[in-house]
Design a protein around this motif. Structure first.
Motif, PDB file in Angstrom:
ATOM      1  N   SER A  13      -3.121  -3.385  -6.121  1.00 52.78           N
ATOM      2  CA  SER A  13      -4.396  -2.945  -6.684  1.00 52.78           C
ATOM      3  C   SER A  13      -5.491  -3.077  -5.631  1.00 52.78           C
ATOM      4  CB  SER A  13      -4.753  -3.792  -7.916  1.00 52.78           C
ATOM      5  OG  SER A  13      -5.069  -5.118  -7.532  1.00 52.78           O
ATOM      6  N   PHE A  14      -6.617  -2.474  -5.905  1.00 55.63           N
ATOM      7  CA  PHE A  14      -7.742  -2.532  -4.975  1.00 55.63           C
ATOM      8  C   PHE A  14      -8.165  -3.974  -4.724  1.00 55.63           C
ATOM      9  CE2 PHE A  14     -12.267  -2.535  -3.919  1.00 55.63           C
ATOM     10  CZ  PHE A  14     -12.296  -1.638  -2.867  1.00 55.63           C
ATOM     11  N   GLU A  16       1.949  -0.320  -4.946  1.00 55.01           N
ATOM     12  CA  GLU A  16       2.103  -1.436  -5.866  1.00 55.01           C
ATOM     13  C   GLU A  16       1.003  -2.484  -5.727  1.00 55.01           C
ATOM     14  OE1 GLU A  16       5.974  -3.004  -5.056  1.00 55.01           O
ATOM     15  OE2 GLU A  16       6.994  -1.389  -6.118  1.00 55.01           O
ATOM     16  N   ASP A  59       0.832  -1.203   0.000  1.00 56.71           N
ATOM     17  CA  ASP A  59       0.000   0.000   0.000  1.00 56.71           C
ATOM     18  C   ASP A  59       0.870   1.258   0.000  1.00 56.71           C
ATOM     19  OD1 ASP A  59      -2.652   0.916  -0.124  1.00 56.71           O
ATOM     20  OD2 ASP A  59      -2.725   1.265   2.035  1.00 56.71           O
ATOM     21  N   GLU A 113      -6.375  -6.741  -5.103  1.00 59.84           N
ATOM     22  CA  GLU A 113      -5.333  -7.452  -4.352  1.00 59.84           C
ATOM     23  C   GLU A 113      -5.417  -7.113  -2.865  1.00 59.84           C
ATOM     24  OE1 GLU A 113      -1.691  -7.839  -7.564  1.00 59.84           O
ATOM     25  OE2 GLU A 113      -2.023  -5.909  -6.592  1.00 59.84           O
ATOM     26  N   SER A 122      -5.995  -6.424 -13.380  1.00 58.70           N
ATOM     27  CA  SER A 122      -5.193  -5.535 -14.225  1.00 58.70           C
ATOM     28  C   SER A 122      -5.033  -4.145 -13.609  1.00 58.70           C
ATOM     29  CB  SER A 122      -5.810  -5.414 -15.619  1.00 58.70           C
ATOM     30  OG  SER A 122      -7.000  -4.639 -15.577  1.00 58.70           O
ATOM     31  N   GLY A 123      -5.749  -3.899 -12.496  1.00 59.04           N
ATOM     32  CA  GLY A 123      -5.563  -2.636 -11.806  1.00 59.04           C
ATOM     33  C   GLY A 123      -6.767  -1.717 -11.815  1.00 59.04           C
ATOM     34  N   GLY A 146      -9.370   0.529 -10.633  1.00 56.75           N
ATOM     35  CA  GLY A 146      -9.276   1.265  -9.381  1.00 56.75           C
ATOM     36  C   GLY A 146     -10.538   1.270  -8.546  1.00 56.75           C
ATOM     37  N   ARG A 147     -10.371   1.738  -7.338  1.00 59.63           N
ATOM     38  CA  ARG A 147     -11.477   1.812  -6.385  1.00 59.63           C
ATOM     39  C   ARG A 147     -12.657   2.628  -6.917  1.00 59.63           C
ATOM     40  NH1 ARG A 147     -11.034   4.103  -0.181  1.00 59.63           N
ATOM     41  NH2 ARG A 147     -13.256   4.261   0.170  1.00 59.63           N
TER      42      ARG A 147
END
Length: 170
Positions: A59-60, A57, A53, A62, A123-124, A126-127
């Motif tokens: 992601s939400f 590095e 965090d 993860e 893949s990332g 976001g929130r």
């Protein structure tokens, strides 16, 4: 005896390894380390979440998986289930401040979105986008519940229909 790298040690080890490979300098090959008692699976997991965090590095999804796993371990240790508020408090005291409402959204993302679009989430995504998808799902569920009685039974549940729609974007 077994040892595990913790508290950001993986990153330091990687940097030292790369420096040694580039320079061949012995000072990067041998280094002093601090050996601490094993804090347990929960503290180790939280430590890795904090490190990811802080470095940005993770992601939400993860982080959501990590927080979910922390909840499972914590509940196993206590022998009872814990509320989202209690989990939030424990995580915050352990160095990972996460509001209980965020944990709730994490759990919803794992339950309602991850089974249908795991690659997109990993893949990332976001929130903010995940929150919008969850809000869309909630609104669609409300409308489904209101109008399903007026139409023919499709033979599918709302979760199946919504999930199939999400699956197209995976």
């Amino acid at each position: 005896e077994k040892y595990i790298v913790s508290d950001g040690g993986n990153t330091r080890h990687q940097v030292l390894t790369e420096l040694w490979q580039e320079t061949g300098d012995e000072k990067f090959y041998r280094t002093h380390v601090l050996v601490k008692p094993w804090p347990g699976r929960l503290q180790c997991l939280i430590g890795h979440l904090v490190e990811g965090d802080v470095k940005g590095e993770i992601s939400f999804i993860e982080k959501a998986i990590g927080v979910h796993n922390a909840r499972v371990i914590h509940e196993q240790q206590l022998g009872k289930s814990v509320s989202l508020r209690d989990l939030s408090e424990m995580l915050t005291q352990s160095g990972l401040p996460v509001h209980y409402s965020t944990i709730s959204r994490m759990e919803d993302a794992l339950k309602f979105l991850n089974p249908w679009m795991p690659e997109l989430l990993a893949s990332g995504l976001g929130r903010p986008q995940i929150n919008l998808l969850l809000a869309l799902r909630q609104d669609a569920q409300r409308i489904w519940d209101e109008y399903i009685l007026l139409s023919e039974d499709t033979g599918k549940s709302f979760d199946e229909v919504f999930g199939e729609c999400c699956k197209k974007f995976n």
